[in-house]
Design a protein around this motif. Structure first.
Motif, PDB file in Angstrom:
ATOM      1  N   LYS A  22       1.008  -1.054  -0.136  1.00 47.18           N
ATOM      2  CA  LYS A  22      -0.020  -0.106  -0.077  1.00 47.18           C
ATOM      3  C   LYS A  22       0.993   1.263  -0.088  1.00 47.18           C
ATOM      4  O   LYS A  22       0.461   2.240  -0.608  1.00 47.18           O
ATOM      5  CB  LYS A  22      -0.876  -0.052   1.509  1.00 47.18           C
ATOM      6  CG  LYS A  22      -2.172   0.834   1.056  1.00 47.18           C
ATOM      7  CD  LYS A  22      -3.105   0.655   2.126  1.00 47.18           C
ATOM      8  CE  LYS A  22      -4.106   1.736   2.457  1.00 47.18           C
ATOM      9  NZ  LYS A  22      -5.011   1.329   3.577  1.00 47.18           N
ATOM     10  N   LEU A  23       1.854   1.072   0.573  1.00 49.14           N
ATOM     11  CA  LEU A  23       2.900   2.181   0.776  1.00 49.14           C
ATOM     12  C   LEU A  23       4.326   1.549   0.807  1.00 49.14           C
ATOM     13  O   LEU A  23       4.704   0.970   1.746  1.00 49.14           O
ATOM     14  CB  LEU A  23       2.817   3.071   1.934  1.00 49.14           C
ATOM     15  CG  LEU A  23       2.912   4.395   2.221  1.00 49.14           C
ATOM     16  CD1 LEU A  23       2.324   5.492   1.043  1.00 49.14           C
ATOM     17  CD2 LEU A  23       2.479   5.041   3.509  1.00 49.14           C
ATOM     18  N   ALA A  29       7.504   4.335   7.550  1.00 50.31           N
ATOM     19  CA  ALA A  29       7.529   2.820   7.412  1.00 50.31           C
ATOM     20  C   ALA A  29       6.815   2.236   6.025  1.00 50.31           C
ATOM     21  O   ALA A  29       5.870   3.294   5.580  1.00 50.31           O
ATOM     22  CB  ALA A  29       7.030   2.258   8.574  1.00 50.31           C
ATOM     23  N   ALA A  30       7.044   1.085   5.683  1.00 43.35           N
ATOM     24  CA  ALA A  30       6.034   0.568   4.653  1.00 43.35           C
ATOM     25  C   ALA A  30       4.721   0.021   5.090  1.00 43.35           C
ATOM     26  O   ALA A  30       4.506  -0.411   6.471  1.00 43.35           O
ATOM     27  CB  ALA A  30       6.758  -0.517   3.890  1.00 43.35           C
ATOM     28  N   LEU A  31       3.637   0.265   4.148  1.00 40.02           N
ATOM     29  CA  LEU A  31       2.214  -0.453   4.645  1.00 40.02           C
ATOM     30  C   LEU A  31       2.044  -1.741   3.618  1.00 40.02           C
ATOM     31  O   LEU A  31       1.883  -1.465   2.522  1.00 40.02           O
ATOM     32  CB  LEU A  31       1.127   0.665   4.414  1.00 40.02           C
ATOM     33  CG  LEU A  31       0.701   1.587   5.805  1.00 40.02           C
ATOM     34  CD1 LEU A  31      -0.242   2.535   5.097  1.00 40.02           C
ATOM     35  CD2 LEU A  31       0.320   0.570   6.621  1.00 40.02           C
ATOM     36  N   LEU A  32       1.819  -2.850   4.377  1.00 43.65           N
ATOM     37  CA  LEU A  32       1.672  -3.973   3.679  1.00 43.65           C
ATOM     38  C   LEU A  32       0.339  -4.622   4.244  1.00 43.65           C
ATOM     39  O   LEU A  32      -0.108  -4.646   5.092  1.00 43.65           O
ATOM     40  CB  LEU A  32       2.846  -5.012   3.817  1.00 43.65           C
ATOM     41  CG  LEU A  32       4.029  -4.157   4.029  1.00 43.65           C
ATOM     42  CD1 LEU A  32       5.458  -5.284   4.435  1.00 43.65           C
ATOM     43  CD2 LEU A  32       4.525  -3.871   2.340  1.00 43.65           C
ATOM     44  N   ILE A  33      -0.140  -5.211   2.877  1.00 40.96           N
ATOM     45  CA  ILE A  33      -1.615  -5.973   3.224  1.00 40.96           C
ATOM     46  C   ILE A  33      -1.442  -7.467   3.143  1.00 40.96           C
ATOM     47  O   ILE A  33      -1.163  -7.993   2.041  1.00 40.96           O
ATOM     48  CB  ILE A  33      -2.449  -5.484   2.191  1.00 40.96           C
ATOM     49  CG1 ILE A  33      -2.646  -3.979   2.121  1.00 40.96           C
ATOM     50  CG2 ILE A  33      -4.005  -6.300   2.442  1.00 40.96           C
ATOM     51  CD1 ILE A  33      -3.321  -3.399   1.139  1.00 40.96           C
ATOM     52  N   PRO A  34      -1.196  -8.088   4.201  1.00 47.88           N
ATOM     53  CA  PRO A  34      -0.927  -9.799   4.026  1.00 47.88           C
ATOM     54  C   PRO A  34      -2.158 -10.344   3.586  1.00 47.88           C
ATOM     55  O   PRO A  34      -3.350  -9.921   3.983  1.00 47.88           O
ATOM     56  CB  PRO A  34      -0.984  -9.978   5.738  1.00 47.88           C
ATOM     57  CG  PRO A  34      -1.396  -9.030   6.432  1.00 47.88           C
ATOM     58  CD  PRO A  34      -1.437  -7.805   5.600  1.00 47.88           C
ATOM     59  N   CYS A  38      -2.919 -16.353   5.805  1.00 50.24           N
ATOM     60  CA  CYS A  38      -1.756 -16.740   5.445  1.00 50.24           C
ATOM     61  C   CYS A  38      -0.667 -16.706   6.511  1.00 50.24           C
ATOM     62  O   CYS A  38      -1.251 -16.087   7.623  1.00 50.24           O
ATOM     63  CB  CYS A  38      -1.060 -15.741   4.255  1.00 50.24           C
ATOM     64  SG  CYS A  38      -0.342 -14.049   5.251  1.00 50.24           S
ATOM     65  N   GLU A  39       0.348 -17.465   6.811  1.00 53.15           N
ATOM     66  CA  GLU A  39       1.494 -17.104   7.545  1.00 53.15           C
ATOM     67  C   GLU A  39       2.557 -16.335   7.092  1.00 53.15           C
ATOM     68  O   GLU A  39       2.646 -16.497   5.683  1.00 53.15           O
ATOM     69  CB  GLU A  39       1.927 -18.440   8.377  1.00 53.15           C
ATOM     70  CG  GLU A  39       0.614 -18.929   9.128  1.00 53.15           C
ATOM     71  CD  GLU A  39       1.098 -20.406   9.719  1.00 53.15           C
ATOM     72  OE1 GLU A  39       0.218 -20.847  10.457  1.00 53.15           O
ATOM     73  OE2 GLU A  39       2.325 -20.925   9.649  1.00 53.15           O
ATOM     74  N   LEU A  40       3.225 -15.454   8.009  1.00 47.97           N
ATOM     75  CA  LEU A  40       4.202 -14.893   7.364  1.00 47.97           C
ATOM     76  C   LEU A  40       5.658 -15.568   7.655  1.00 47.97           C
ATOM     77  O   LEU A  40       5.753 -15.982   8.533  1.00 47.97           O
ATOM     78  CB  LEU A  40       4.444 -13.321   7.778  1.00 47.97           C
ATOM     79  CG  LEU A  40       3.072 -12.421   7.613  1.00 47.97           C
ATOM     80  CD1 LEU A  40       3.538 -11.290   8.561  1.00 47.97           C
ATOM     81  CD2 LEU A  40       3.112 -12.013   6.245  1.00 47.97           C
ATOM     82  N   VAL A  41       6.508 -15.356   6.623  1.00 49.21           N
ATOM     83  CA  VAL A  41       8.060 -15.875   7.161  1.00 49.21           C
ATOM     84  C   VAL A  41       8.912 -14.822   6.853  1.00 49.21           C
ATOM     85  O   VAL A  41       8.946 -14.157   5.849  1.00 49.21           O
ATOM     86  CB  VAL A  41       8.088 -17.035   6.036  1.00 49.21           C
ATOM     87  CG1 VAL A  41       9.734 -17.880   6.033  1.00 49.21           C
ATOM     88  CG2 VAL A  41       7.192 -18.211   6.043  1.00 49.21           C
ATOM     89  N   ALA A  42       9.801 -14.652   7.959  1.00 47.88           N
ATOM     90  CA  ALA A  42      10.841 -13.517   7.780  1.00 47.88           C
ATOM     91  C   ALA A  42      12.217 -13.789   8.342  1.00 47.88           C
ATOM     92  O   ALA A  42      12.271 -14.779   9.245  1.00 47.88           O
ATOM     93  CB  ALA A  42      10.131 -12.634   9.095  1.00 47.88           C
ATOM     94  N   GLN A 133      10.605 -11.016   3.711  1.00 41.38           N
ATOM     95  CA  GLN A 133       9.360 -11.489   4.184  1.00 41.38           C
ATOM     96  C   GLN A 133       8.452 -12.264   3.195  1.00 41.38           C
ATOM     97  O   GLN A 133       8.598 -11.766   1.917  1.00 41.38           O
ATOM     98  CB  GLN A 133       8.270 -10.797   4.764  1.00 41.38           C
ATOM     99  CG  GLN A 133       8.688 -10.538   6.270  1.00 41.38           C
ATOM    100  CD  GLN A 133       7.606  -9.665   7.070  1.00 41.38           C
ATOM    101  OE1 GLN A 133       6.984 -10.401   7.759  1.00 41.38           O
ATOM    102  NE2 GLN A 133       7.142  -8.569   6.515  1.00 41.38           N
ATOM    103  N   LEU A 136       3.013 -18.100   3.156  1.00 39.51           N
ATOM    104  CA  LEU A 136       2.595 -19.379   2.717  1.00 39.51           C
ATOM    105  C   LEU A 136       1.324 -19.705   3.385  1.00 39.51           C
ATOM    106  O   LEU A 136       0.855 -19.030   4.540  1.00 39.51           O
ATOM    107  CB  LEU A 136       3.496 -20.347   3.071  1.00 39.51           C
ATOM    108  CG  LEU A 136       4.478 -20.410   4.330  1.00 39.51           C
ATOM    109  CD1 LEU A 136       3.605 -20.805   5.389  1.00 39.51           C
ATOM    110  CD2 LEU A 136       5.376 -21.611   4.081  1.00 39.51           C
TER     111      LEU A 136
END
Lengths: 315, 315
Positions: A22-23, A29-34, A38-42, A133, A136
């Protein structure tokens, strides 16, 4: 040029465009739409000049490697890469260096659908830190735990090639047409293989510090042991040509920087692996099996080979 | 001790325990479960010795600052912090340094409910890079865009104190009982203020490079100008005692390392701000207003003050 102009000039375009960003670079900071469900992998990795690569390695290769290392971690989890953040510390603004570095980084980012969503530049000794990131479906991550006695151990690609390539580079032979040099300078992280292994591999790890060292971590996490057949190691023709079988095996077992995947599959499902691995761009080779008794045994036919220290130690 | 043992020893415990961390430090990557319907806010920052802090600043303060800087970025977006990744490059393993560093980092992490979910340690010149992620309800992020002519400009806390504290440190007076020294060494990021400003502030930014420089970024992103009343700057008693009004104003406007928030509110909603800011631990002060005509004017009564360069430049 200040930090903001440098980031804008070299990094604000060129990575993948993603609808879930989104940004991106340019606010606090960045704006992210998961994606839903899902699960996040970082993961985070740093590269330090003269420690993780020769100081005179071209900066396009450094940019590629900086992202490849993290892509390899995500591959080992079975994740699809999505968003990267880059912290770059540089002794001075060298625009030629930055131009080639950003090209190496961004080309690989596009290839894997990764958007660069945040950056930080600072002055100081060269240091590159990448956070990556991926996502999955919930519950489908591959981990280091889960290998069971009887499972078969596989490795992708040709471990040892990168270590042989580093030796060529250090000897002043930086010819990228050499498969070993290319494998060190431009590793090709096994992201597609990781995704293909979801729901099939019982455990997985990426090989960065040496096959024995990283398999050792998998065994420790799974609380099992293993036997590796030295004769099964997929040594490349070029590795054999450069170093012969004995030294080639040693590089395959103990050399670092492979960025291959090592994983285990229940024996009963090995035919499923054969079907899936035909769709992958890299070879997959059976190199041993999981055993109940702790420890890692390397067999040369019937004879157990004595192995000294396992692999690369960071301190 | 190798990388894995060091990470386990100093960083595997002590940060916040969070139910949304499925797998933390110890596999190839962390596994995180984003709350449904949220957006993610992600930022990365690096600290380099002698650039971002005096080399002899105690390592507990360095650990605190390393996380505080990123918490401040999240605060400026109105996000609630959740997960951190730490990339630490050290010249050598100094266990006393590491013990105090990890304490500074982890104490602040716990205070803000942050789980440390990934780490990387490498050998090289001291470099600390922190990636921090937070969450917020979809659509509620504060950004630098959105300030409109007529909006009122506010700042939290006492800008200039940190710059005055750095001067004391550089002069060999590292007394943490001094509010200015404490503000530099242990900044208190305005996370609660950021959350309280959701749905109210038209734009926000964190003040790290100096109030004028960072407000300048906000103005550029919002395509507006502003007027700041020098007489309204919330100079602390200690800053006035140390430097007097003239120099104190300069430090408040141009000094760095404040980690305060600067934000704008539509004039008609300023009473709502008053109600909300009573619940916050930090003062909130009106310092100027947004204007249509581009540029940043600093007024001393009716007279416009000439301002030289804005703030800290990274290169």
């Amino acid at each position: 040029m200040d930090e903001f102009q440098l980031i804008r000039r070299y990094f604000s375009e060129g990575s993948a465009a993603r609808a879930d960003v989104k940004l991106g670079v340019g606010d606090d900071a960045a704006l992210l739409i998961p994606p839903p469900g899902c699960e996040l992998v970082a993961t985070v990795d740093s590269l330090v000049a003269d420690v993780h690569f020769p100081i005179d390695l071209g900066s396009r290769a450094v940019g590629h490697r900086a992202l490849a290392v993290s892509l390899s971690d995500l591959a080992a989890m079975g994740a699809e890469p999505a968003w990267a953040l880059l912290a770059l510390t540089l002794p001075e603004v060298d625009e030629d260096w930055l131009e080639a570095f950003s090209r190496g980084f961004l080309d690989l980012a596009r290839e894997h659908g990764v958007a660069l969503v945040g950056g930080n530049m600072a002055r100081g000794p060269l240091n590159i830190s990448v956070t990556l990131q991926g996502t999955l479906p919930a519950g489908e991550a591959l981990t280091r735990q889960g290998a069971k006695p009887g499972d078969i151990i596989y490795v992708t690609g040709h471990p040892g090639d990168a270590a042989a390539g580093l030796k060529l580079l250090q000897a002043g032979q930086p010819d990228l047409r050499d498969v070993c040099v290319a494998r060190f300078a431009f590793p090709d992280p096994r992201v597609a293989a990781g995704v293909a292994l979801r729901g099939l591999a019982s455990a997985a790890i990426d090989v960065s510090d040496g096959l024995l060292a990283d398999l050792g971590h998998l065994l420790a996490a799974s609380r099992v042991g293993a036997r590796i057949e030295m004769g099964s190691l997929p040594l490349s023709e070029r590795l054999l040509e450069l170093h012969g079988r004995q030294k080639g095996c040693e590089l395959a077992l103990r050399g670092g920087d492979d960025y291959e995947l090592c994983f285990t599959i229940p024996a009963a499902r090995s035919t499923e692996l054969a079907a899936r691995s035909q769709r992958l761009a890299c070879p997959v080779t059976r190199i041993g099996s999981i055993e109940e008794s702790a420890g890692l045994r390397v067999m040369d036919g019937d004879r157990e080979v004595r192995i000294a220290a396992y692999g690369y130690r960071h301190f």
